[in-house]
Motif scaffolding. Structure first.
Motif, PDB file in Angstrom:
ATOM      1  N   ASP A  27     -48.294 -40.396   8.402  1.00  0.00           N
ATOM      2  CA  ASP A  27     -49.017 -41.504   9.048  1.00  0.00           C
ATOM      3  C   ASP A  27     -48.384 -41.850  10.390  1.00  0.00           C
ATOM      4  OD1 ASP A  27     -50.793 -41.648   6.961  1.00  0.00           O
ATOM      5  OD2 ASP A  27     -49.780 -43.326   5.959  1.00  0.00           O
ATOM      6  N   GLY A  28     -47.974 -40.804  11.117  1.00  0.00           N
ATOM      7  CA  GLY A  28     -47.413 -40.997  12.454  1.00  0.00           C
ATOM      8  C   GLY A  28     -45.940 -41.322  12.482  1.00  0.00           C
ATOM      9  N   ARG A  29     -45.312 -41.510  11.333  1.00  0.00           N
ATOM     10  CA  ARG A  29     -43.884 -41.821  11.285  1.00  0.00           C
ATOM     11  C   ARG A  29     -43.085 -40.547  11.038  1.00  0.00           C
ATOM     12  NH1 ARG A  29     -44.210 -46.618   6.945  1.00  0.00           N
ATOM     13  NH2 ARG A  29     -45.805 -45.161   6.174  1.00  0.00           N
ATOM     14  N   VAL A  30     -41.992 -40.416  11.782  1.00  0.00           N
ATOM     15  CA  VAL A  30     -41.192 -39.189  11.723  1.00  0.00           C
ATOM     16  C   VAL A  30     -40.456 -39.092  10.388  1.00  0.00           C
ATOM     17  CG1 VAL A  30     -39.290 -37.909  12.782  1.00  0.00           C
ATOM     18  CG2 VAL A  30     -40.906 -39.176  14.221  1.00  0.00           C
ATOM     19  N   LEU A  31     -40.575 -37.939   9.756  1.00  0.00           N
ATOM     20  CA  LEU A  31     -39.856 -37.687   8.504  1.00  0.00           C
ATOM     21  C   LEU A  31     -38.363 -37.535   8.799  1.00  0.00           C
ATOM     22  CD1 LEU A  31     -40.467 -37.181   5.478  1.00  0.00           C
ATOM     23  CD2 LEU A  31     -40.564 -34.735   6.009  1.00  0.00           C
ATOM     24  N   LYS A  32     -37.516 -38.110   7.956  1.00  0.00           N
ATOM     25  CA  LYS A  32     -36.065 -38.047   8.137  1.00  0.00           C
ATOM     26  C   LYS A  32     -35.413 -37.359   6.941  1.00  0.00           C
ATOM     27  CE  LYS A  32     -35.631 -42.137  11.099  1.00  0.00           C
ATOM     28  NZ  LYS A  32     -35.169 -41.388  12.277  1.00  0.00           N
ATOM     29  N   THR A  33     -34.200 -36.907   7.146  1.00  0.00           N
ATOM     30  CA  THR A  33     -33.429 -36.285   6.078  1.00  0.00           C
ATOM     31  C   THR A  33     -32.818 -37.374   5.190  1.00  0.00           C
ATOM     32  OG1 THR A  33     -31.290 -36.313   7.214  1.00  0.00           O
ATOM     33  CG2 THR A  33     -32.789 -34.498   7.743  1.00  0.00           C
ATOM     34  N   PRO A  34     -32.252 -37.013   4.038  1.00  0.00           N
ATOM     35  CA  PRO A  34     -31.565 -38.013   3.208  1.00  0.00           C
ATOM     36  C   PRO A  34     -30.443 -38.742   3.933  1.00  0.00           C
ATOM     37  CG  PRO A  34     -32.002 -36.061   1.923  1.00  0.00           C
ATOM     38  CD  PRO A  34     -32.366 -35.724   3.337  1.00  0.00           C
ATOM     39  N   THR A  69     -38.560 -28.323   2.235  1.00  0.00           N
ATOM     40  CA  THR A  69     -37.986 -29.604   2.649  1.00  0.00           C
ATOM     41  C   THR A  69     -36.519 -29.672   2.256  1.00  0.00           C
ATOM     42  OG1 THR A  69     -40.128 -30.694   2.366  1.00  0.00           O
ATOM     43  CG2 THR A  69     -38.180 -32.109   2.416  1.00  0.00           C
ATOM     44  N   ARG A  70     -36.217 -29.248   1.047  1.00  0.00           N
ATOM     45  CA  ARG A  70     -34.844 -29.275   0.548  1.00  0.00           C
ATOM     46  C   ARG A  70     -33.935 -28.396   1.401  1.00  0.00           C
ATOM     47  NH1 ARG A  70     -36.398 -28.396  -4.278  1.00  0.00           N
ATOM     48  NH2 ARG A  70     -35.764 -26.221  -4.448  1.00  0.00           N
ATOM     49  N   SER A  71     -34.382 -27.200   1.746  1.00  0.00           N
ATOM     50  CA  SER A  71     -33.564 -26.290   2.554  1.00  0.00           C
ATOM     51  C   SER A  71     -33.386 -26.815   3.975  1.00  0.00           C
ATOM     52  CB  SER A  71     -34.211 -24.900   2.589  1.00  0.00           C
ATOM     53  OG  SER A  71     -34.208 -24.307   1.306  1.00  0.00           O
ATOM     54  N   ALA A  72     -34.446 -27.404   4.530  1.00  0.00           N
ATOM     55  CA  ALA A  72     -34.341 -27.967   5.880  1.00  0.00           C
ATOM     56  C   ALA A  72     -33.367 -29.133   5.901  1.00  0.00           C
ATOM     57  CB  ALA A  72     -35.719 -28.404   6.365  1.00  0.00           C
ATOM     58  N   ASN A  73     -33.437 -29.985   4.876  1.00  0.00           N
ATOM     59  CA  ASN A  73     -32.478 -31.087   4.781  1.00  0.00           C
ATOM     60  C   ASN A  73     -31.049 -30.567   4.717  1.00  0.00           C
ATOM     61  OD1 ASN A  73     -34.422 -33.124   4.785  1.00  0.00           O
ATOM     62  ND2 ASN A  73     -34.591 -33.178   2.555  1.00  0.00           N
ATOM     63  N   ALA A  74     -30.841 -29.514   3.929  1.00  0.00           N
ATOM     64  CA  ALA A  74     -29.499 -28.947   3.795  1.00  0.00           C
ATOM     65  C   ALA A  74     -29.004 -28.381   5.120  1.00  0.00           C
ATOM     66  CB  ALA A  74     -29.500 -27.858   2.724  1.00  0.00           C
ATOM     67  N   ASP A 159     -27.773 -19.473  13.335  1.00  0.00           N
ATOM     68  CA  ASP A 159     -27.842 -20.910  13.577  1.00  0.00           C
ATOM     69  C   ASP A 159     -27.875 -21.654  12.237  1.00  0.00           C
ATOM     70  OD1 ASP A 159     -30.523 -21.241  12.584  1.00  0.00           O
ATOM     71  OD2 ASP A 159     -31.319 -20.554  14.498  1.00  0.00           O
ATOM     72  N   PRO A 160     -27.776 -22.981  12.233  1.00  0.00           N
ATOM     73  CA  PRO A 160     -27.696 -23.711  10.964  1.00  0.00           C
ATOM     74  C   PRO A 160     -28.870 -23.474  10.019  1.00  0.00           C
ATOM     75  CG  PRO A 160     -26.961 -25.125  12.745  1.00  0.00           C
ATOM     76  CD  PRO A 160     -27.505 -23.879  13.386  1.00  0.00           C
ATOM     77  N   PHE A 161     -30.071 -23.341  10.542  1.00  0.00           N
ATOM     78  CA  PHE A 161     -31.221 -23.108   9.668  1.00  0.00           C
ATOM     79  C   PHE A 161     -31.169 -21.701   9.077  1.00  0.00           C
ATOM     80  CE2 PHE A 161     -32.614 -26.735  12.088  1.00  0.00           C
ATOM     81  CZ  PHE A 161     -33.321 -27.482  11.163  1.00  0.00           C
ATOM     82  N   GLN A 162     -30.816 -20.716   9.888  1.00  0.00           N
ATOM     83  CA  GLN A 162     -30.653 -19.363   9.357  1.00  0.00           C
ATOM     84  C   GLN A 162     -29.530 -19.320   8.320  1.00  0.00           C
ATOM     85  OE1 GLN A 162     -30.016 -17.506  13.193  1.00  0.00           O
ATOM     86  NE2 GLN A 162     -32.024 -16.531  13.142  1.00  0.00           N
ATOM     87  N   LEU A 163     -28.437 -20.019   8.610  1.00  0.00           N
ATOM     88  CA  LEU A 163     -27.313 -20.037   7.669  1.00  0.00           C
ATOM     89  C   LEU A 163     -27.704 -20.667   6.338  1.00  0.00           C
ATOM     90  CD1 LEU A 163     -24.056 -20.952   9.643  1.00  0.00           C
ATOM     91  CD2 LEU A 163     -24.500 -18.878   8.318  1.00  0.00           C
ATOM     92  N   ALA A 164     -28.552 -21.681   6.377  1.00  0.00           N
ATOM     93  CA  ALA A 164     -28.984 -22.325   5.125  1.00  0.00           C
ATOM     94  C   ALA A 164     -29.705 -21.327   4.226  1.00  0.00           C
ATOM     95  CB  ALA A 164     -29.873 -23.525   5.428  1.00  0.00           C
ATOM     96  N   GLY A 165     -30.573 -20.514   4.809  1.00  0.00           N
ATOM     97  CA  GLY A 165     -31.237 -19.475   4.029  1.00  0.00           C
ATOM     98  C   GLY A 165     -30.296 -18.356   3.659  1.00  0.00           C
ATOM     99  N   PHE A 166     -29.458 -17.947   4.613  1.00  0.00           N
ATOM    100  CA  PHE A 166     -28.529 -16.843   4.394  1.00  0.00           C
ATOM    101  C   PHE A 166     -27.526 -17.186   3.294  1.00  0.00           C
ATOM    102  CE2 PHE A 166     -24.920 -14.093   5.855  1.00  0.00           C
ATOM    103  CZ  PHE A 166     -25.582 -12.870   5.748  1.00  0.00           C
ATOM    104  N   HIS A 167     -27.156 -18.454   3.200  1.00  0.00           N
ATOM    105  CA  HIS A 167     -26.220 -18.893   2.156  1.00  0.00           C
ATOM    106  C   HIS A 167     -26.712 -18.452   0.779  1.00  0.00           C
ATOM    107  CE1 HIS A 167     -24.838 -21.692  -0.969  1.00  0.00           C
ATOM    108  NE2 HIS A 167     -23.711 -21.763  -0.285  1.00  0.00           N
ATOM    109  N   ASP A 168     -27.994 -18.686   0.493  1.00  0.00           N
ATOM    110  CA  ASP A 168     -28.513 -18.330  -0.825  1.00  0.00           C
ATOM    111  C   ASP A 168     -28.726 -16.829  -0.964  1.00  0.00           C
ATOM    112  OD1 ASP A 168     -28.391 -20.955  -1.496  1.00  0.00           O
ATOM    113  OD2 ASP A 168     -30.554 -21.301  -1.541  1.00  0.00           O
TER     114      ASP A 168
END
Length: 234
Positions: A27-34, A69-74, A159-168
């Protein structure tokens, strides 16, 4: 007393370009991480994958149904603040890589390991510039330091997003080489996952399947396939 669960509070889910990437809007509001950081994603494909998970929520929000969403947050909350440490931890798998520890008996298992795992080590030697050597038994024997340094450098380029996937990709297989093989499309993800389970599949052939072990393996397989998808859209 039943546990309180958050319910859907928005009507429209959308994706918008922003400084540094793409963001998901509710609804136009930016989603945030935990951790309350802005969930700014590196590609539109990743933002659309995250947005699709939020759009699919109906009634109570189910975090278990939102792996992107979970992986992006991580990637943002956990990997980015300690990127070098995560990269080093993953690179360390190369010194005790699953593919390098071979059975000394029975010969049929040893032959199967050599036939199925050696091509991956050959690929790594050619593509990554590091030749890992196989050993019989389970006792640790260090690999060549120069090769390990080359593998470490490749990991640190992520980069951090690649590393998050690469970790698993690495931790679920127990192999830095299979992690790279999946990330760089040496073989399809299902084939690489099967290679990582060679020993378990051998045991199943000898003694039959265990239902609980099979269920756990299926959960890990799903996580591995998700990690590959996440890495590809990072």
């Amino acid at each position: 007393m039943s546990e309180w669960k958050r319910k859907r509070f928005w009507d429209e889910t959308s994706v918008a370009e922003c400084d540094g990437g793409f963001q998901v809007l509710l609804d136009g509001r930016v989603l945030k991480t935990p951790a309350k950081s802005a969930l700014i994603l590196p590609t539109r494909a990743m933002a659309e994958a995250v947005a699709a998970e939020w759009a699919a929520q109906d009634g109570e929000i189910d975090p278990g149904s939102m792996p992107f969403t979970r992986s992006a947050n991580a990637a943002i909350d956990k990997v980015r603040p300690q990127r070098a440490e995560v990269a080093d931890m993953l690179a360390d798998y190369g010194d005790s890589d699953l593919l390098c520890y071979r059975a000394d008996a029975p010969q049929e298992l040893a032959d199967r390991q050599a036939a199925q795992w050696e091509p991956a080590l050959d690929w790594a030697a050619e593509t990554l510039g590091a030749r890992l050597e196989a050993r019989e038994g389970v006792m640790h024997r260090p690999q060549d330091p120069e090769g390990q340094a080359r593998l470490r450098a490749h990991v640190h380029q992520l980069d951090p997003f690649q590393l998050a996937g690469f970790h698993d990709l690495v931790s679920l297989t127990g192999s830095l080489i299979l992690g790279f093989a999946a990330a760089r499309d040496w073989r399809d993800a299902d084939t690489i996952w099967t290679l990582s389970r060679l020993d378990e599949l051998w045991q199943e052939e000898q003694w039959g399947e265990d239902d609980e072990a099979q269920e756990a393996a299926n959960i890990k397989r799903d996580a591995f396939l998700h990690a590959k998808k996440f890495f590809d859209i990072a």
